[in-house]
Scaffold this motif. Sequence first.
Motif, PDB file in Angstrom:
ATOM      1  N   LEU A 122       0.870  -1.132   0.197  1.00  0.00           N
ATOM      2  CA  LEU A 122      -0.012  -0.038   0.061  1.00  0.00           C
ATOM      3  C   LEU A 122       0.884   1.238   0.051  1.00  0.00           C
ATOM      4  CD1 LEU A 122      -2.671  -1.247   2.697  1.00  0.00           C
ATOM      5  CD2 LEU A 122      -2.651  -1.204   0.011  1.00  0.00           C
ATOM      6  N   VAL A 123       1.673   1.576  -0.889  1.00  0.00           N
ATOM      7  CA  VAL A 123       2.641   2.539  -1.029  1.00  0.00           C
ATOM      8  C   VAL A 123       1.738   3.956  -0.994  1.00  0.00           C
ATOM      9  CG1 VAL A 123       4.308   1.324  -2.631  1.00  0.00           C
ATOM     10  CG2 VAL A 123       2.417   2.541  -3.803  1.00  0.00           C
ATOM     11  N   GLU A 124       0.646   3.908  -1.423  1.00  0.00           N
ATOM     12  CA  GLU A 124       0.051   5.450  -1.277  1.00  0.00           C
ATOM     13  C   GLU A 124      -0.339   5.583   0.362  1.00  0.00           C
ATOM     14  OE1 GLU A 124      -3.318   2.320  -2.005  1.00  0.00           O
ATOM     15  OE2 GLU A 124      -1.269   2.698  -2.382  1.00  0.00           O
ATOM     16  N   ASN A 125      -0.372   4.520   1.131  1.00  0.00           N
ATOM     17  CA  ASN A 125      -0.493   4.762   2.608  1.00  0.00           C
ATOM     18  C   ASN A 125       0.800   5.357   3.127  1.00  0.00           C
ATOM     19  OD1 ASN A 125      -3.030   4.252   2.248  1.00  0.00           O
ATOM     20  ND2 ASN A 125      -2.992   2.295   3.524  1.00  0.00           N
ATOM     21  N   HIS A 126       1.996   4.671   2.481  1.00  0.00           N
ATOM     22  CA  HIS A 126       3.506   5.059   3.045  1.00  0.00           C
ATOM     23  C   HIS A 126       3.496   6.658   2.905  1.00  0.00           C
ATOM     24  CE1 HIS A 126       4.551   0.874   1.554  1.00  0.00           C
ATOM     25  NE2 HIS A 126       3.612   0.779   2.457  1.00  0.00           N
ATOM     26  N   ALA A 127       3.021   6.848   1.878  1.00  0.00           N
ATOM     27  CA  ALA A 127       3.215   8.390   1.323  1.00  0.00           C
ATOM     28  C   ALA A 127       2.208   9.321   2.196  1.00  0.00           C
ATOM     29  CB  ALA A 127       2.896   8.697  -0.019  1.00  0.00           C
ATOM     30  N   THR A 128       0.938   8.761   2.589  1.00  0.00           N
ATOM     31  CA  THR A 128       0.152   9.760   3.533  1.00  0.00           C
ATOM     32  C   THR A 128       0.780   9.732   4.855  1.00  0.00           C
ATOM     33  OG1 THR A 128      -1.689   9.110   2.143  1.00  0.00           O
ATOM     34  CG2 THR A 128      -2.096   9.603   4.339  1.00  0.00           C
ATOM     35  N   PHE A 129       1.404   8.589   5.054  1.00  0.00           N
ATOM     36  CA  PHE A 129       1.761   8.572   6.737  1.00  0.00           C
ATOM     37  C   PHE A 129       3.074   9.249   6.740  1.00  0.00           C
ATOM     38  CE2 PHE A 129      -0.842   4.620   7.161  1.00  0.00           C
ATOM     39  CZ  PHE A 129      -2.003   5.266   8.074  1.00  0.00           C
ATOM     40  N   ALA A 130       3.592   9.457   5.751  1.00  0.00           N
ATOM     41  CA  ALA A 130       5.099  10.182   5.671  1.00  0.00           C
ATOM     42  C   ALA A 130       4.700  11.733   5.806  1.00  0.00           C
ATOM     43  CB  ALA A 130       5.915   9.933   4.619  1.00  0.00           C
ATOM     44  N   GLY A 133       4.343  12.695   9.080  1.00  0.00           N
ATOM     45  CA  GLY A 133       5.144  12.887  10.059  1.00  0.00           C
ATOM     46  C   GLY A 133       5.676  11.596  10.638  1.00  0.00           C
ATOM     47  N   PHE A 134       5.304  10.598  10.096  1.00  0.00           N
ATOM     48  CA  PHE A 134       5.920   9.338  10.452  1.00  0.00           C
ATOM     49  C   PHE A 134       7.005   8.798   9.468  1.00  0.00           C
ATOM     50  CE2 PHE A 134       1.492   9.068  11.700  1.00  0.00           C
ATOM     51  CZ  PHE A 134       1.652   8.371  12.801  1.00  0.00           C
ATOM     52  N   VAL A 135       7.985   8.086   9.961  1.00  0.00           N
ATOM     53  CA  VAL A 135       9.027   7.647   9.429  1.00  0.00           C
ATOM     54  C   VAL A 135       9.141   5.989   9.539  1.00  0.00           C
ATOM     55  CG1 VAL A 135      10.474   9.767   9.249  1.00  0.00           C
ATOM     56  CG2 VAL A 135      10.629   7.898  11.305  1.00  0.00           C
ATOM     57  N   ARG A 136       9.690   5.455   8.532  1.00  0.00           N
ATOM     58  CA  ARG A 136       9.754   3.819   8.714  1.00  0.00           C
ATOM     59  C   ARG A 136      10.901   3.704   9.453  1.00  0.00           C
ATOM     60  NH1 ARG A 136      11.257   0.139   3.173  1.00  0.00           N
ATOM     61  NH2 ARG A 136      11.916  -1.364   4.402  1.00  0.00           N
ATOM     62  N   VAL A 137      10.595   2.661  10.290  1.00  0.00           N
ATOM     63  CA  VAL A 137      11.640   2.182  11.237  1.00  0.00           C
ATOM     64  C   VAL A 137      11.913   0.795  11.276  1.00  0.00           C
ATOM     65  CG1 VAL A 137      11.132   4.289  12.916  1.00  0.00           C
ATOM     66  CG2 VAL A 137       9.862   1.913  13.420  1.00  0.00           C
ATOM     67  N   GLY A 138      10.997   0.062  10.578  1.00  0.00           N
ATOM     68  CA  GLY A 138      11.303  -1.335  10.413  1.00  0.00           C
ATOM     69  C   GLY A 138      10.381  -1.968   9.503  1.00  0.00           C
ATOM     70  N   THR A 139      10.557  -3.348   9.452  1.00  0.00           N
ATOM     71  CA  THR A 139       9.341  -4.299   8.450  1.00  0.00           C
ATOM     72  C   THR A 139       9.199  -5.320   9.480  1.00  0.00           C
ATOM     73  OG1 THR A 139      11.170  -5.583   7.534  1.00  0.00           O
ATOM     74  CG2 THR A 139      10.458  -3.523   6.509  1.00  0.00           C
ATOM     75  N   THR A 140       8.106  -6.041   9.418  1.00  0.00           N
ATOM     76  CA  THR A 140       7.644  -7.384   9.761  1.00  0.00           C
ATOM     77  C   THR A 140       7.111  -8.231   8.792  1.00  0.00           C
ATOM     78  OG1 THR A 140       5.341  -6.497  10.355  1.00  0.00           O
ATOM     79  CG2 THR A 140       7.000  -6.209  11.979  1.00  0.00           C
ATOM     80  N   ALA A 141       7.011  -9.490   9.167  1.00  0.00           N
ATOM     81  CA  ALA A 141       6.642 -10.529   8.380  1.00  0.00           C
ATOM     82  C   ALA A 141       5.392 -11.297   8.919  1.00  0.00           C
ATOM     83  CB  ALA A 141       7.412 -11.616   7.824  1.00  0.00           C
ATOM     84  N   HIS A 142       4.064 -11.442   8.554  1.00  0.00           N
ATOM     85  CA  HIS A 142       3.100 -12.146   9.137  1.00  0.00           C
ATOM     86  C   HIS A 142       3.559 -13.648   8.904  1.00  0.00           C
ATOM     87  CE1 HIS A 142       0.874  -8.602   8.136  1.00  0.00           C
ATOM     88  NE2 HIS A 142      -0.148  -9.186   9.096  1.00  0.00           N
ATOM     89  N   PRO A 143       3.133 -14.186  10.186  1.00  0.00           N
ATOM     90  CA  PRO A 143       3.378 -15.921  10.244  1.00  0.00           C
ATOM     91  C   PRO A 143       3.238 -16.648   8.973  1.00  0.00           C
ATOM     92  CG  PRO A 143       2.029 -14.984  12.264  1.00  0.00           C
ATOM     93  CD  PRO A 143       2.121 -14.063  11.141  1.00  0.00           C
ATOM     94  N   GLY A 144       4.128 -17.351   8.533  1.00  0.00           N
ATOM     95  CA  GLY A 144       4.268 -18.070   7.461  1.00  0.00           C
ATOM     96  C   GLY A 144       4.754 -17.428   6.272  1.00  0.00           C
ATOM     97  N   ARG A 154       6.927   5.248  12.607  1.00  0.00           N
ATOM     98  CA  ARG A 154       6.754   5.880  14.209  1.00  0.00           C
ATOM     99  C   ARG A 154       7.037   7.545  13.780  1.00  0.00           C
ATOM    100  NH1 ARG A 154       8.802   4.541  19.505  1.00  0.00           N
ATOM    101  NH2 ARG A 154       7.832   2.448  19.640  1.00  0.00           N
ATOM    102  N   ARG A 155       6.172   8.245  14.589  1.00  0.00           N
ATOM    103  CA  ARG A 155       6.315   9.653  14.989  1.00  0.00           C
ATOM    104  C   ARG A 155       6.447   9.840  16.268  1.00  0.00           C
ATOM    105  NH1 ARG A 155       1.528  13.879  13.346  1.00  0.00           N
ATOM    106  NH2 ARG A 155       2.419  15.428  14.602  1.00  0.00           N
ATOM    107  N   LYS A 156       7.170  11.031  16.308  1.00  0.00           N
ATOM    108  CA  LYS A 156       7.495  11.548  17.890  1.00  0.00           C
ATOM    109  C   LYS A 156       6.598  12.473  18.064  1.00  0.00           C
ATOM    110  CE  LYS A 156      12.687  11.058  18.280  1.00  0.00           C
ATOM    111  NZ  LYS A 156      13.892  11.557  18.236  1.00  0.00           N
ATOM    112  N   VAL A 157       5.896  12.543  19.160  1.00  0.00           N
ATOM    113  CA  VAL A 157       4.986  13.564  19.739  1.00  0.00           C
ATOM    114  C   VAL A 157       5.675  14.724  20.673  1.00  0.00           C
ATOM    115  CG1 VAL A 157       3.146  11.751  19.521  1.00  0.00           C
ATOM    116  CG2 VAL A 157       4.146  12.141  21.878  1.00  0.00           C
TER     117      VAL A 157
END
Length: 157
Positions: A122-130, A133-144, A154-157
């Motif tokens: 969902l690259v459009e969501n990445h851009a919206t969240f950026a 004020g959010f920055v990418r801090v990692g990735t995760t993988a669903h089980p399997g 994340r975004r600092k408050v």
Amino acid sequence: MDPALPPVRHAPDDPALPALLKLIRDSFAYMDGRIDPPSSMHRLTLDEIARHCTSGEVWSLCVPPVACLFLTPKPDCLYLGKLAVRTDLRRQGLAARLVALAVERARALGLPALELQTRVELVENHATFARLGFVRVGTTAHPGFDRPTSLTMRRKV
């Protein structure tokens, strides 16, 4: 916040919970066929929303809801989940208003950051969240899965 769309914190017995579930399902429907594994919204129930009203916070703009957000306090951040905006009201700043509300709640809870996950596809969501004020801090993988399926932002408050 615009008084025409007041933020509402929902209780577990709130009669608006079915409308929240419908909003989430309708808002997330565009993900079907785009993300793998499928969205957890397919497993979301009214009972789970009611439980989250107690274990965390469930907020919406307006009743009936036109946008919503689930908040979960963690030791070092406030986690944002199920951010949904009615499809015909997107690009009007409602997600930004909910993120601003989350910032207020994080500060009230003494938490230094907001965190969320968004699917890799969902690259459009990445851009919206950026933009919010959010920055990418990692990735995760669903089980399997042997590849990243979600980005953590994340975004600092």
